[in-house]
Design a protein around this motif. Sequence first.
Motif, PDB file in Angstrom:
ATOM      1  N   PRO A   1      -0.265   6.441  -1.166  1.00  0.00           N
ATOM      2  CA  PRO A   1       0.356   7.898  -1.837  1.00  0.00           C
ATOM      3  C   PRO A   1      -0.004   8.113  -3.075  1.00  0.00           C
ATOM      4  CG  PRO A   1       2.012   5.909  -1.377  1.00  0.00           C
ATOM      5  CD  PRO A   1       0.772   5.407  -0.872  1.00  0.00           C
ATOM      6  N   GLY A   2      -0.182   7.039  -4.003  1.00  0.00           N
ATOM      7  CA  GLY A   2      -0.513   7.400  -5.524  1.00  0.00           C
ATOM      8  C   GLY A   2      -1.819   8.039  -5.554  1.00  0.00           C
ATOM      9  N   LEU A   3      -2.815   7.993  -4.501  1.00  0.00           N
ATOM     10  CA  LEU A   3      -4.005   8.841  -4.451  1.00  0.00           C
ATOM     11  C   LEU A   3      -3.985   9.712  -3.601  1.00  0.00           C
ATOM     12  CD1 LEU A   3      -6.717   5.897  -4.469  1.00  0.00           C
ATOM     13  CD2 LEU A   3      -6.221   7.539  -6.271  1.00  0.00           C
ATOM     14  N   GLY A   4      -2.702  10.075  -2.803  1.00  0.00           N
ATOM     15  CA  GLY A   4      -2.613  11.285  -2.263  1.00  0.00           C
ATOM     16  C   GLY A   4      -2.829  11.492  -0.729  1.00  0.00           C
ATOM     17  N   MET A   5      -2.292  12.488  -0.178  1.00  0.00           N
ATOM     18  CA  MET A   5      -2.870  12.719   1.370  1.00  0.00           C
ATOM     19  C   MET A   5      -3.542  14.081   1.177  1.00  0.00           C
ATOM     20  SD  MET A   5      -0.337  13.822   4.266  1.00  0.00           S
ATOM     21  CE  MET A   5       0.218  15.708   3.731  1.00  0.00           C
ATOM     22  N   GLY A   6      -4.819  13.803   1.712  1.00  0.00           N
ATOM     23  CA  GLY A   6      -5.779  14.917   1.627  1.00  0.00           C
ATOM     24  C   GLY A   6      -5.216  16.235   2.653  1.00  0.00           C
ATOM     25  N   LEU A   7      -5.780  17.359   2.707  1.00  0.00           N
ATOM     26  CA  LEU A   7      -5.444  18.387   3.359  1.00  0.00           C
ATOM     27  C   LEU A   7      -6.799  19.330   3.464  1.00  0.00           C
ATOM     28  CD1 LEU A   7      -2.013  20.059   1.930  1.00  0.00           C
ATOM     29  CD2 LEU A   7      -2.160  18.272   3.673  1.00  0.00           C
ATOM     30  N   ARG A   8      -7.188  19.767   4.710  1.00  0.00           N
ATOM     31  CA  ARG A   8      -8.477  20.330   5.001  1.00  0.00           C
ATOM     32  C   ARG A   8      -8.022  21.418   6.002  1.00  0.00           C
ATOM     33  NH1 ARG A   8     -14.324  18.293   4.741  1.00  0.00           N
ATOM     34  NH2 ARG A   8     -13.795  17.331   2.993  1.00  0.00           N
ATOM     35  N   GLY A   9      -8.609  22.476   5.949  1.00  0.00           N
ATOM     36  CA  GLY A   9      -8.171  23.690   6.932  1.00  0.00           C
ATOM     37  C   GLY A   9      -7.055  24.314   7.056  1.00  0.00           C
ATOM     38  N   PHE A  10      -6.183  24.108   6.032  1.00  0.00           N
ATOM     39  CA  PHE A  10      -4.766  24.591   5.762  1.00  0.00           C
ATOM     40  C   PHE A  10      -5.004  26.144   5.690  1.00  0.00           C
ATOM     41  CE2 PHE A  10      -6.410  23.135   1.745  1.00  0.00           C
ATOM     42  CZ  PHE A  10      -6.450  24.096   0.970  1.00  0.00           C
ATOM     43  N   PRO A  11      -3.649  26.708   5.928  1.00  0.00           N
ATOM     44  CA  PRO A  11      -3.667  28.468   5.737  1.00  0.00           C
ATOM     45  C   PRO A  11      -3.665  28.843   4.369  1.00  0.00           C
ATOM     46  CG  PRO A  11      -1.620  27.359   6.216  1.00  0.00           C
ATOM     47  CD  PRO A  11      -2.669  26.427   6.497  1.00  0.00           C
ATOM     48  N   LYS A  12      -4.267  30.006   4.076  1.00  0.00           N
ATOM     49  CA  LYS A  12      -4.535  30.607   2.679  1.00  0.00           C
ATOM     50  C   LYS A  12      -3.147  31.125   1.988  1.00  0.00           C
ATOM     51  CE  LYS A  12      -8.814  29.619   2.860  1.00  0.00           C
ATOM     52  NZ  LYS A  12      -8.971  28.731   4.102  1.00  0.00           N
TER      53      LYS A  12
ATOM     54  N   ASN B   1       0.871  -1.128   0.047  1.00  0.00           N
ATOM     55  CA  ASN B   1       0.068  -0.075   0.026  1.00  0.00           C
ATOM     56  C   ASN B   1       0.934   1.285   0.038  1.00  0.00           C
ATOM     57  OD1 ASN B   1      -2.229  -1.407   0.155  1.00  0.00           O
ATOM     58  ND2 ASN B   1      -2.564  -1.554   2.181  1.00  0.00           N
ATOM     59  N   ASP B   2       2.220   1.134   0.203  1.00  0.00           N
ATOM     60  CA  ASP B   2       3.103   2.497   0.311  1.00  0.00           C
ATOM     61  C   ASP B   2       3.860   2.463  -1.393  1.00  0.00           C
ATOM     62  OD1 ASP B   2       4.536  -0.090   0.419  1.00  0.00           O
ATOM     63  OD2 ASP B   2       6.019   0.769   2.119  1.00  0.00           O
ATOM     64  N   GLU B   3       3.444   1.741  -2.205  1.00  0.00           N
ATOM     65  CA  GLU B   3       4.050   1.779  -3.413  1.00  0.00           C
ATOM     66  C   GLU B   3       3.576   2.628  -4.249  1.00  0.00           C
ATOM     67  OE1 GLU B   3       5.157  -1.926  -5.038  1.00  0.00           O
ATOM     68  OE2 GLU B   3       5.865  -2.799  -2.894  1.00  0.00           O
ATOM     69  N   VAL B   4       4.304   3.199  -5.243  1.00  0.00           N
ATOM     70  CA  VAL B   4       3.549   4.110  -6.335  1.00  0.00           C
ATOM     71  C   VAL B   4       4.089   3.312  -7.814  1.00  0.00           C
ATOM     72  CG1 VAL B   4       3.236   6.239  -7.315  1.00  0.00           C
ATOM     73  CG2 VAL B   4       3.365   6.001  -4.920  1.00  0.00           C
ATOM     74  N   ALA B   5       3.179   2.620  -8.388  1.00  0.00           N
ATOM     75  CA  ALA B   5       3.612   2.150  -9.709  1.00  0.00           C
ATOM     76  C   ALA B   5       3.422   3.183 -10.943  1.00  0.00           C
ATOM     77  CB  ALA B   5       3.058   0.889  -9.781  1.00  0.00           C
ATOM     78  N   LEU B   6       4.154   2.896 -12.106  1.00  0.00           N
ATOM     79  CA  LEU B   6       3.629   3.589 -13.050  1.00  0.00           C
ATOM     80  C   LEU B   6       2.212   3.236 -13.482  1.00  0.00           C
ATOM     81  CD1 LEU B   6       6.891   2.471 -15.003  1.00  0.00           C
ATOM     82  CD2 LEU B   6       6.079   5.048 -14.691  1.00  0.00           C
ATOM     83  N   TRP B   7       1.561   4.598 -13.877  1.00  0.00           N
ATOM     84  CA  TRP B   7       0.183   4.636 -14.353  1.00  0.00           C
ATOM     85  C   TRP B   7      -0.861   4.281 -13.103  1.00  0.00           C
ATOM     86  CZ3 TRP B   7       0.118   7.431 -18.172  1.00  0.00           C
ATOM     87  CH2 TRP B   7       0.915   7.471 -19.131  1.00  0.00           C
ATOM     88  N   SER B   8      -0.548   3.577 -12.130  1.00  0.00           N
ATOM     89  CA  SER B   8      -1.222   3.008 -11.096  1.00  0.00           C
ATOM     90  C   SER B   8      -1.204   4.172  -9.721  1.00  0.00           C
ATOM     91  CB  SER B   8      -1.208   1.711 -10.671  1.00  0.00           C
ATOM     92  OG  SER B   8      -1.803   1.431  -9.525  1.00  0.00           O
ATOM     93  N   PRO B   9      -2.515   4.707  -9.461  1.00  0.00           N
ATOM     94  CA  PRO B   9      -2.521   5.428  -8.283  1.00  0.00           C
ATOM     95  C   PRO B   9      -2.406   4.469  -7.037  1.00  0.00           C
ATOM     96  CG  PRO B   9      -4.692   5.059  -9.317  1.00  0.00           C
ATOM     97  CD  PRO B   9      -3.755   4.648 -10.193  1.00  0.00           C
ATOM     98  N   GLY B  10      -2.733   3.199  -7.177  1.00  0.00           N
ATOM     99  CA  GLY B  10      -2.726   2.301  -6.082  1.00  0.00           C
ATOM    100  C   GLY B  10      -4.105   2.305  -5.671  1.00  0.00           C
ATOM    101  N   SER B  11      -4.011   1.529  -4.386  1.00  0.00           N
ATOM    102  CA  SER B  11      -5.229   1.226  -3.572  1.00  0.00           C
ATOM    103  C   SER B  11      -5.658   2.403  -3.115  1.00  0.00           C
ATOM    104  CB  SER B  11      -5.110   0.178  -2.692  1.00  0.00           C
ATOM    105  OG  SER B  11      -3.873   0.564  -1.608  1.00  0.00           O
ATOM    106  N   ARG B  12      -6.762   2.504  -2.566  1.00  0.00           N
ATOM    107  CA  ARG B  12      -7.463   3.681  -1.916  1.00  0.00           C
ATOM    108  C   ARG B  12      -6.543   4.120  -0.479  1.00  0.00           C
ATOM    109  NH1 ARG B  12     -12.251   6.042  -1.828  1.00  0.00           N
ATOM    110  NH2 ARG B  12     -13.100   4.528  -3.025  1.00  0.00           N
TER     111      ARG B  12
END
Length: 844
Positions: free
Chosen positions: A230-241, A216-227
Motif C-alpha cells: 500500500p505504500g507504493l499504492g493501488m493503480g487505477l486505469r480506465g477510470f471516469p474523468k 506486505n500490508d505495512e506502511v513504515a515511515l519513509w518506506s514505500p514497502g515492497s513492490r
Amino acid sequence: MTPSARLLFPAILFAPGISLAAINPGESGFRETVAPFLEKNCVACHGAEKKKGKVTLHDIHGDLATGGGLDRWEDVLDMLESGEMPPEDEPQPSDGERAAVVAWIEAGLRSATAKPVAVESAPTARRLTNFEYGNTMADLLGFRLNLIDDLPQDPVKPYVSNNTAEFMLLGPEQIDKYLAAARRAMASAIVDAEKPEVFKTRQEWDGTGAEKGSGNDEVALWSPGSRGSPGLGMGLRGFPKTGEFRVRVQASAILPEGIGEMPLRLVMGYNLNENQSTLLMEPIGTALLRNFPDDPKIFEFTGRIENFPPRPVKDRRTGEVTDTMTITAQNLYDDGTLNDENRFLHWPRRMEMPRAVVSWIEFEGPLTGTWPPEHHRQILFDSTLRETDPDAYVREVLRRFLSRAFRRPASVEEIDRFVQIYALLRPELGTLEATMRETLSMVLITPQFLLHTVADGKLVTQQYELASALSYFLWGSMPDETLLGLAAQGKLDDEAVIAEQVRRLLADGRSEAFVRNFTIQWMSLDKMKTVPINRDLFPRFLYYVPAGERAGTEEPYRPTIRDHMTDETVHFVAEVIRRNASALDFVHSDYAMLNQPLAAHYGVEGVEGNWFRPVPLKPEHHLGGLLTHGSVLVGNGTGSAPHPIYRAVWLREAILGDEVAPPPADIPSLTDTAGESAEHALSIKDLLARHRTQESCNDCHARLDPWGIPFEQYNAIGQYQPMVPKDGVRVRGFQKEQDMDLKGYREYLDSICTVEVDATARVPYGPEVTDMSGLKQFLIKERKDDVARNVLRRLLTYGIGRELGVRDRFAVEKILTKSKQSGYPMQDMIVAICQSPVFRGANQ
C-alpha cells in the motif's frame, strides 16, 4: 516624550497652567502657533533643502477645510502623538506646545473629514481574489473544483491585504481564463441524463513477509514497502474523468508502547518510480489510527475526480493512451525526531516507530446512487414546466442561478439578456443541458459575478451588499441563505442582528479560510517558504528523500516543521478570536497552539499527535504570542542566522502598524558595512553599531535596530538560543563522520556555545530591555493602544477591501476606545467593525 505620550494627552490638555484657549482654530491658529512650531522643530530636516523620509513641511498650508493636504497633516499628527518626532537627539518642544499643536491638527482633521466628498464616496469596483473566487464557485455549485491554479496569481505585497481595488483589477486578458474555468465548472455541474458507467476496483494486502520484520500490508515511515504494498499504492486505469468518487480503506496501526495514535494519509496522483519521487499528488484524506491490527476499522473519504491529475500511459502493444493514477498510503507519524539518525531513519529505527497496517483499499466512482446528482438538480430543478412550458422553465432556471451568482435578486433585464443568449445557443448545441452549460458559463464571466457587489443607491440593494460584505469578510465566499433572507427582509440595518450574524459566521467552519487568508497576508508568512534553510547547520528542520534518484533532496509531500509553523500561526490567531481573547495576546500569551513535531522543535514536552491544540506554557519555554512564532522568526532570518533588521521591520510593520521605508538604493547593505556576511557575524550588536556610524544609515537604524536586538535570543529556525559561540569561532555543519548522529552534533554545539546572547537594547523613546520577555512587557504596557489599533485597522482594511485614509481615522478611534474599555477582545472588535459606518458603507 515617552511612548505612552498618546495616553498622556488628555491629562496634558487639562493640566494646570496649560491652556489651549489662546490657540485660534483654522488658518489664524496655523499662522500664529502651528507654523512657528513646525519651523522651530521640523522644517530643518523636512524642508526645501533637506527632505528626510521624502517629507516636506515648509510648504504645508493651514487651510484644512479645503480638504487638501490632509494625508500630510495626519502623518504629522501621528509623529507628534507617538513622540517619534522630533528625534530623541534633537531639542524637544514642551509637552504643552506639542499637545496644543496636536489638538489643533486633530480639530482641523475632524472638521474637514466630517464633510462629504463625492469623489471619495464613489463606488470602487474590485474583482474577487482567487481565494474568494474558488470559495464562491464551491458554494455556488455545491462542490469544489481546483480552478484557481489556472488563473493568474494574485499580487502579493508584504503586510498588505491583496483584496483591495488597487490590486484586484479586471482586465480583458483575464476573461479568457475565467471563461475556461467557468466551462470546466459547468461541465461538471450539469450532467447528462444517462447514467455513466461506474468504475470500481479494490486491492487487498496481507501480512506475507512479516517473518522478515515487516508485512506486505505495512506502511513504515519513509518506506514505500515492497513492490505492490500500500505504500507504493493501488493503480487505477480506465477510470471516469468527472464526478464524485469514494475511497474506502480498512486499516489499523502497530503502536509501540507509549504512543496512542498515528495518522495515515491517502493521496492520489502518480509517481515516477518506486522511490515515490512524486510528480503530482493531492491528498484524499487522513485517518487517525488508534486501533490495533486485531481490530481493523474502515475509513471512508470522498472527492471529485477532476481534482486529481492523471498520468497518460501509452500501451506498448496497441499504442492506445490511457489515463492512470495511483492511490498511495502515507505514514505521517512525526515525533520531531525523523532526521535524528544520519538525516533519515534506518530500517531498525523504522521498525521501532508506529506503522500502519492496510488490509485493503477500494475506489468507486462516479457515485450514481442518486442521479442526476444534487448539484445538477440545484440548477436544473425538477418541474413539470420543463415539459409543459420550456421557455418558462428556462427563464426560472436562469432567474434562480443569476440571483445566487449575483448575490442579490436578478433584475428582469438581466434575466432577459441571458434568455436571449440561451435562445441563440440552443439550435447549435441541441440539448437543454449543453445549452445551459454554455449560457451559465457566460453568467460566470459577468462583472456582476466577478466583481464585488456595487450599490445602485437603493436601500434594498444596500442590504444585499452588506450581506455580501459580511460573508466575504468572514468566510471569503458568497452569503448563505440566512444572510440573503435577512437582506430580503431589510433586517441588516439592525446592529443587534449584525452582531448575531458575525458571531454565527465566526462559529461556522468556513471562517477558518478567512483566518488563514487574513493571517498569512497580515504576517507575510509566505516569506518563510523562500528562505533557504542551511541544512548543514540545521539538519533536523526539513525532511529529505532517503533513497533513490532524489535521495538528499527535500521530501515534497511530507509536512515539515516549516509547514507546521504556518499552521501554528493560523491556529493561534483563530484561537484568539474563538476565545474572544485580547488583541494583546498577539504580543504575549500563556498558551501556544502546538502539535507534537512542533512542540518537540520548541522543546515543549507532553504533546502527542499531529493535530493542533492549546498548550499551557511555562516561563522556561520562552514562547507565547506571535513574536516567538517560528513562522515569523524563520521568515525574517537568512536560513543560517537570525536577522535583527528583518525581524525589527516585521515587528514595526505587522505588530505596531508602522510603515518602514526600504533602504535607499545608494545606501550600503548591512553586510557590506561590516565587511563580512551577517550570517557569520557572532556579535550582531557590534555589527549594527558600526553600521550606524555612517550618517546615511543612522537616521533609520537608530529607530529600527533596537527593536531587532531582543530577537537575537532565537536562532534562524525559531528555537530559543541563550548561548552562542564567542567572537571569531565559526560554526561547522553536521558531519556524519564526526558526529555520528544529531545527538553528537548537539554535543558539539553545546561545547562551543559559551557566551550568553546579549539581547539588551534601549527601545526608541522607551526603556532598556534585556530580552524578549522585556520587549513584550514594554509593548503590552506602553504600546498596547498601537498594537490594538494596528490589528483593528488591518481587519477593517481586509473587511472593506480598500486602504484606510484620513477620513476613516476617527471611526477607527471610536471603535478602539470602545474596545479598550473591555481589554481589546478580538471577537467583539470584529463585531464592532461590522457595525461601523465605515464597513456598512464601504461599497456605497
